[in-house]
Design an enzyme around this catalytic site. Sequence first.
Site, PDB file in Angstrom:
ATOM      1  N   LEU A 480       0.856  -1.187   0.000  1.00 31.50           N
ATOM      2  CA  LEU A 480       0.000   0.000   0.000  1.00 31.50           C
ATOM      3  C   LEU A 480       0.895   1.241   0.000  1.00 31.50           C
ATOM      4  O   LEU A 480       1.640   1.479   0.949  1.00 31.50           O
ATOM      5  CB  LEU A 480      -0.916   0.010   1.224  1.00 31.50           C
ATOM      6  CG  LEU A 480      -1.923  -1.128   1.330  1.00 31.50           C
ATOM      7  CD1 LEU A 480      -2.720  -0.998   2.609  1.00 31.50           C
ATOM      8  CD2 LEU A 480      -2.840  -1.140   0.125  1.00 31.50           C
ATOM      9  N   ASP A 481       0.832   2.025  -1.062  1.00 30.50           N
ATOM     10  CA  ASP A 481       1.707   3.204  -1.218  1.00 30.50           C
ATOM     11  C   ASP A 481       0.835   4.399  -1.598  1.00 30.50           C
ATOM     12  O   ASP A 481       0.323   4.479  -2.722  1.00 30.50           O
ATOM     13  CB  ASP A 481       2.766   2.943  -2.285  1.00 30.50           C
ATOM     14  CG  ASP A 481       3.818   4.043  -2.327  1.00 30.50           C
ATOM     15  OD1 ASP A 481       3.713   4.982  -1.522  1.00 30.50           O
ATOM     16  OD2 ASP A 481       4.740   3.958  -3.163  1.00 30.50           O
ATOM     17  N   THR A 482       0.654   5.315  -0.652  1.00 36.13           N
ATOM     18  CA  THR A 482      -0.106   6.533  -0.955  1.00 36.13           C
ATOM     19  C   THR A 482       0.689   7.544  -1.761  1.00 36.13           C
ATOM     20  O   THR A 482       0.140   8.556  -2.196  1.00 36.13           O
ATOM     21  CB  THR A 482      -0.564   7.187   0.357  1.00 36.13           C
ATOM     22  OG1 THR A 482       0.592   7.494   1.151  1.00 36.13           O
ATOM     23  CG2 THR A 482      -1.487   6.276   1.121  1.00 36.13           C
ATOM     24  N   GLY A 483       1.984   7.308  -1.967  1.00 37.64           N
ATOM     25  CA  GLY A 483       2.783   8.226  -2.773  1.00 37.64           C
ATOM     26  C   GLY A 483       2.853   7.847  -4.233  1.00 37.64           C
ATOM     27  O   GLY A 483       3.379   8.619  -5.045  1.00 37.64           O
ATOM     28  N   ILE A 550      -0.140  -1.057  -4.777  1.00 37.34           N
ATOM     29  CA  ILE A 550      -1.493  -0.506  -4.906  1.00 37.34           C
ATOM     30  C   ILE A 550      -1.394   0.993  -4.641  1.00 37.34           C
ATOM     31  O   ILE A 550      -1.124   1.421  -3.521  1.00 37.34           O
ATOM     32  CB  ILE A 550      -2.468  -1.183  -3.938  1.00 37.34           C
ATOM     33  CG1 ILE A 550      -2.600  -2.671  -4.299  1.00 37.34           C
ATOM     34  CG2 ILE A 550      -3.830  -0.507  -3.965  1.00 37.34           C
ATOM     35  CD1 ILE A 550      -3.522  -3.429  -3.389  1.00 37.34           C
TER      36      ILE A 550
END
Length: 651
Positions: A480-483, A550
């Site tokens: 999980l990568d919000t960047g 993602i």
Amino acid sequence: MGQIFPRSANPIPRPPRGLATHHWLNFLQAAYRLEPGPSSYDFHQLKTVLKMALETPVWMCPINYSLLASLLPKGYPGQVNEILQVLIQTQTQIPSHPAPPPPSSPTHDPPDSDPQIPPPYVEPTAPQVLPVMHPHGVPPTHRPWQMKDLQAIKQEVSQAAPGSPQFMQTIRLAVQQFDPTAKDLQDLLQYLCSSLVASLHHQQLDSLISEAETRGITGYNPLAGPLRVQANNPQQQGLRREYQQLWLTAFAALPGSAKDPSWASILQGLEEPYHTFVERLNVALDNGLPEGTPKDPILRSLAYSNANKECQKLLQARGHTNSPLGDMLRACQAWTPRDKTKVLVVQPKKPPPNQPCFRCGKAGHWSRDCAQPRPPPGPCPLCQDPTHWKRDCPRLKPAIPEPEPEEDALLLDLPADIPHPKNLHRGGGLTSPPTLRQVHPNKDPASILPVIPLDPARRPLIKAQVDTQTSHPRTIEALLDTGADMTVLPIALFSSDTPLKDTSVLGAGGQTQDHFKLTSLPVLIRLPFRTTPIVLTSCLVDTKNNWAIIGRDALQQCQGVLYLPEAKRPPVILPIQAPAVLGLEHLPRPPEISQFPLNQNASRPCNTWSGRPWRQAISNRTPGQEITQYSQLKRPMEPGDSSTTCGPLIL
């Protein structure tokens, strides 16, 4: 005066505040010598520079254009630097000009000269101002006065006395621009000055003309008439300039204007900066002193005698009571006005009273100083409590909700706190807990807003099922990568015939990577906390099978929240939970059965029925026989409905 034109803008740009008009005219005349001529933008930039330079007016006493040019920033826009260079060259050339030779007397003329032939014209001595260059380099041509020109000139000299430097600089500039005749100068004098000043000027001008005619003027022919008549001829430029010079010189014998204040009445204020006071003195002397009168001794004397006491003490301590003006300005440059001393009025303190306080009954203080609050005159009109005022009633204060437990705070779909509960329509006074949105029966509430707790010591990994439409669904472990802007999937999930496009990806370190491809096929991603899959129209494909990420495009559809708990615990997916108390609007509607025709015998209350017929009916029940029991089922009543809904019960 002829046709009257409406008042228009001033043809001469106005000087900045704090700068004398005759100094400003020097800048204007220097600007008119430039080729091409100055624009309004050049004058705007020049005013900006002068406003900044006036904060340190050392370069003005005496005026030093070289020092002003050194204050100009390098590469300053406009033609400000060119204007200052013209002023510097003119300032250095004025002392080197030789004095003009005395005019030759008629008695020294050669004996063979014909008195009927005028001698050759000799250019007269230029006044001590900068000449004005007219467009295209042509000499000035005669132009008659217009009403707007006379109004503009009068506005410039309205605050200056006739004969003062400001007055003379403005008149010289107007004369050089319009090249007026003797008749035009007479009209200008009558428009600007009073009748007394015009009469004195006329007498002084007549004496100067008589002296010049006796001495002999180059180009003057006594047989052609007096000098005033010959100067009206537009072709006689030399004689017209001689007459203009005599007309300007006649102002030297005029008295100052009585409306100007006396120099002794200009005093420095208690909080006025010293340089502002000196500038007021300088402008007042320029506007009132006759031209040619030495100004520096008067200015130095008034700068000390009319200063306030604090500045006088500073000048006396440094020995600058009659020093050059620059030293006096430096001595008082760091002086700032002191704050006004506040005089405290000491009032005798009254002794404490011996009588008891009207509020608490204790002696030693007044009732206005009592620490006990003032009791209300009667009970509170809201709750009838006699111990507090209406403004302090607890009913007027909003109820503070109790803090929710930590586990309940993680469930973001719980009902929101609102000040008023929701009233149901004709629901018998029942209330429903307020909710953010209505939960539909056919929709899984756990797929609305997940909260994903993460372990700070581990990477945020999650298992997801990916369906690429070209192969069977596979389960992978993704990051999980919000960047990340887009989701990255390994190429092993796609078939060999999947169309891929070349693209470049810019990493976090600024390096560009080319081993990623772009696919335009729809990709379905199923997450464990979401029942409906996430549909991505495109994503990045890693050809080296290193990354499964993602990104924000998938997380945005989930509307999930990543939560980092304080205590270390295994990652748990908390699904959305429904409220513990459901209102009637969340339940299905009760069944409605037609009750017509209504059986009055069967609709009696249940408590009036005897148990004996029921036991007999049940014990003697025959196959296929139905026993109907009418029970009262309460449902929300609709408007205009007074009947009771009954339903059959089959035993």
